[in-house]
Scaffold this motif. Structure first.
Motif, PDB file in Angstrom:
ATOM      1  N   TYR A 302       0.802  -1.227   0.000  1.00 43.34           N
ATOM      2  CA  TYR A 302       0.000   0.000   0.000  1.00 43.34           C
ATOM      3  C   TYR A 302       0.836   1.279   0.000  1.00 43.34           C
ATOM      4  O   TYR A 302       0.351   2.351   0.362  1.00 43.34           O
ATOM      5  CB  TYR A 302      -1.051   0.009   1.113  1.00 43.34           C
ATOM      6  N   SER A 303       2.075   1.191  -0.458  1.00 43.19           N
ATOM      7  CA  SER A 303       2.862   2.403  -0.682  1.00 43.19           C
ATOM      8  C   SER A 303       2.221   3.226  -1.796  1.00 43.19           C
ATOM      9  O   SER A 303       1.835   2.667  -2.832  1.00 43.19           O
ATOM     10  CB  SER A 303       4.294   2.050  -1.076  1.00 43.19           C
ATOM     11  N   PRO A 304       2.108   4.538  -1.621  1.00 40.73           N
ATOM     12  CA  PRO A 304       1.469   5.370  -2.655  1.00 40.73           C
ATOM     13  C   PRO A 304       2.117   5.213  -4.022  1.00 40.73           C
ATOM     14  O   PRO A 304       1.438   5.107  -5.042  1.00 40.73           O
ATOM     15  CB  PRO A 304       1.641   6.793  -2.115  1.00 40.73           C
ATOM     16  N   VAL A 305       3.456   5.234  -4.075  1.00 37.15           N
ATOM     17  CA  VAL A 305       4.206   4.928  -5.294  1.00 37.15           C
ATOM     18  C   VAL A 305       5.127   3.767  -4.952  1.00 37.15           C
ATOM     19  O   VAL A 305       5.897   3.837  -3.999  1.00 37.15           O
ATOM     20  CB  VAL A 305       5.031   6.137  -5.783  1.00 37.15           C
ATOM     21  N   GLN A 306       5.038   2.694  -5.700  1.00 43.95           N
ATOM     22  CA  GLN A 306       5.841   1.508  -5.409  1.00 43.95           C
ATOM     23  C   GLN A 306       7.174   1.520  -6.143  1.00 43.95           C
ATOM     24  O   GLN A 306       8.146   0.924  -5.670  1.00 43.95           O
ATOM     25  CB  GLN A 306       5.043   0.256  -5.784  1.00 43.95           C
ATOM     26  N   LEU A 307       7.225   2.184  -7.274  1.00 42.69           N
ATOM     27  CA  LEU A 307       8.431   2.168  -8.106  1.00 42.69           C
ATOM     28  C   LEU A 307       8.616   3.525  -8.762  1.00 42.69           C
ATOM     29  O   LEU A 307       7.704   4.016  -9.445  1.00 42.69           O
ATOM     30  CB  LEU A 307       8.304   1.082  -9.190  1.00 42.69           C
ATOM     31  N   ALA A 308       9.773   4.131  -8.546  1.00 41.55           N
ATOM     32  CA  ALA A 308      10.170   5.338  -9.278  1.00 41.55           C
ATOM     33  C   ALA A 308      11.259   4.957 -10.267  1.00 41.55           C
ATOM     34  O   ALA A 308      12.270   4.353  -9.874  1.00 41.55           O
ATOM     35  CB  ALA A 308      10.683   6.404  -8.310  1.00 41.55           C
ATOM     36  N   VAL A 309      11.057   5.270 -11.524  1.00 43.18           N
ATOM     37  CA  VAL A 309      12.010   4.919 -12.569  1.00 43.18           C
ATOM     38  C   VAL A 309      12.811   6.172 -12.926  1.00 43.18           C
ATOM     39  O   VAL A 309      12.231   7.203 -13.299  1.00 43.18           O
ATOM     40  CB  VAL A 309      11.302   4.366 -13.812  1.00 43.18           C
ATOM     41  N   LEU A 310      14.134   6.074 -12.818  1.00 40.39           N
ATOM     42  CA  LEU A 310      15.000   7.221 -13.059  1.00 40.39           C
ATOM     43  C   LEU A 310      15.963   6.937 -14.205  1.00 40.39           C
ATOM     44  O   LEU A 310      16.830   6.068 -14.087  1.00 40.39           O
ATOM     45  CB  LEU A 310      15.819   7.555 -11.801  1.00 40.39           C
ATOM     46  N   PRO A 311      15.832   7.645 -15.330  1.00 47.38           N
ATOM     47  CA  PRO A 311      16.862   7.547 -16.365  1.00 47.38           C
ATOM     48  C   PRO A 311      18.105   8.294 -15.890  1.00 47.38           C
ATOM     49  O   PRO A 311      18.009   9.394 -15.352  1.00 47.38           O
ATOM     50  CB  PRO A 311      16.217   8.235 -17.566  1.00 47.38           C
ATOM     51  N   VAL A 312      19.265   7.687 -16.083  1.00 46.43           N
ATOM     52  CA  VAL A 312      20.500   8.345 -15.647  1.00 46.43           C
ATOM     53  C   VAL A 312      20.764   9.580 -16.498  1.00 46.43           C
ATOM     54  O   VAL A 312      21.177  10.631 -15.995  1.00 46.43           O
ATOM     55  CB  VAL A 312      21.683   7.361 -15.719  1.00 46.43           C
ATOM     56  N   GLY A 313      20.502   9.494 -17.792  1.00 45.66           N
ATOM     57  CA  GLY A 313      20.695  10.620 -18.686  1.00 45.66           C
ATOM     58  C   GLY A 313      19.531  10.756 -19.637  1.00 45.66           C
ATOM     59  O   GLY A 313      18.649   9.891 -19.722  1.00 45.66           O
TER      60      GLY A 313
END
Length: 405
Positions: A302-313
């Protein structure tokens, strides 16, 4: 206090308040609403599998209904004043039990229909004084995980035992932390409905269920509902104050007041017992507690956002957006974050207590890989994106308190 839910709730964009809305009337922001929706869905399904039938009922009722239930005589100080509409006086409900009693009464009932378990996550309102309001712990607008079981008296003990088992299951899944149990009884000088014999029977049923479940509890005189004794499940906040979270109550009073009946196997009319219960209490008080227990770092499910996707560049922007879209399609709550330096984005995701950060750089993007960074600081070797989605989905589906199997 570092874990104060009022501070964390605002820092993590879970809830807010505004003087134009009023004190004790919280606004659930998208993050808090996402977490709450997941918990509500879990409770709904838990109840459905346990034989509950879900209903909807209005948050208003005529004053006459609350006079019949006993609320007007015993509970009026905690109710909002009536609103006159034509010849009617309508009242914001302080509880759902009168509506559920009338749902029972709406159809002829037989012993074959019982126990009848009616559940609703509904809105109700209490005219709490300004001085006692605080964050989500004490509010005027309450979304309650409520249910009422109608059964013959000889089924009441087994029904209470079943509720205690469901409570334990829900508390474990939510990661609620330590709880204590209290048997809330009549005290001297209070306003109580019903006769002495029904109060004695109710108390015996609750004590018996607690004893069979091997649950230790303390007696609390003067803490009963006006219609019957109750089992209260208490949690403590960081200041050491105890709050009633879940409850089970035995009620002979309202079935009598509403003339509830069912046809028995003997062909005669019988009066049901009404068992009130809430597995997790109000969503407001529950989340006030969960925010503090987990310091805002909710379990994955029940985390509001489970996954944050970060492009390095910037060259990996499209790969990150595509991976986030695949995660959303698989049922995860995911987002891709592109603005700012990679270090700033990592710090922001960590500050938001997001369980998983998916890093996609020049080494990962060509091969469809992602490197997962966990909320607790651990980092996993790059893996196929589908495998990362399956990993996170499996942790969420298991309602695990851990980040890895």
């Amino acid at each position: 206090m570092s874990n104060d839910h009022r501070r964390l709730g605002r820092e993590l964009d879970l809830f807010d308040s505004d003087p134009l809305v009023g004190a004790g009337l919280p606004l659930w922001l998208p993050g808090g609403a996402a977490a709450r929706h997941e918990v509500e869905s879990y409770l709904y399904e838990l109840e459905r599998r346990a034989g509950y039938q879900h209903v909807y009922s209005p948050a208003l009722g005529k004053r006459r209904m609350y006079e019949m239930s006993g609320h007007w005589h015993n509970f009026a100080d905690d109710m909002f004043p009536p609103m006159r509409i034509g010849d009617d006086e309508l009242v914001l409900r302080p509880s759902m039990c009168p509506h559920h009693a009338l749902i029972f009464k709406a159809r002829g009932r037989s012993y074959r229909d019982l126990p009848l378990r009616i559940a609703e996550l509904g809105q109700m309102y209490r005219a709490e004084r300004s001085g006692v309001l605080g964050g989500l712990s004490r509010v005027r607008s309450i979304a309650l995980n409520d249910a009422h079981i109608f059964c013959p008296e000889d089924q009441a003990s087994a029904e209470v035992a079943g509720v205690l088992r469901l409570m334990r299951e829900a508390h474990e899944a939510l990661g609620m932390g330590e709880v204590s149990y209290q048997l809330s009884l009549r005290g001297p000088g209070g306003k109580y409905g019903g006769d002495d014999a029904s109060w004695v029977r109710s108390e015996e049923l609750l004590r018996g269920a607690l004893s069979k479940a091997k649950i230790s509890y303390a007696d609390a005189r003067g803490e009963a509902a006006f219609y019957g004794p109750k089992i209260d499940v208490l949690v403590a906040d960081p200041a050491g104050r105890s709050w009633a979270m879940s409850t089970i109550q035995i009620d002979y009073h309202q079935p009598e007041r509403f003339n509830l009946e069912f046809a028995g196997a003997d062909g005669r009319r019988h009066r049901p017992v009404m068992v009130h219960r809430s597995l997790a209490g109000s969503m407001e008080r529950l989340f006030g507690h969960l925010i503090e227990v987990h310091a805002g770092a909710f379990p994955v499910w029940y985390s509001p956002v489970q996954l944050a996707v970060l492009p390095v560049g910037a060259d990996q922007d499209d790969a990150a957006s595509s991976f986030a879209a695949d995660a959303l399609a698989a049922g995860l709550r995911a987002e891709s974050v592109h603005d700012g330096s990679i270090g700033a984005r990592i710090r922001d995701a960590a500050g938001r207590k997001i369980p998983y950060i998916g890093m996609i750089g020049s080494r990962e993007a060509p091969d469809g890989l992602v490197a997962l960074r966990l909320r607790d600081g651990r980092q996993l070797d790059p893996m196929p994106q589908a495998e990362a989605i399956a990993l996170i989905a499996s942790i969420a589906a298991a309602r695990s308190q851990e980040l890895l199997p």
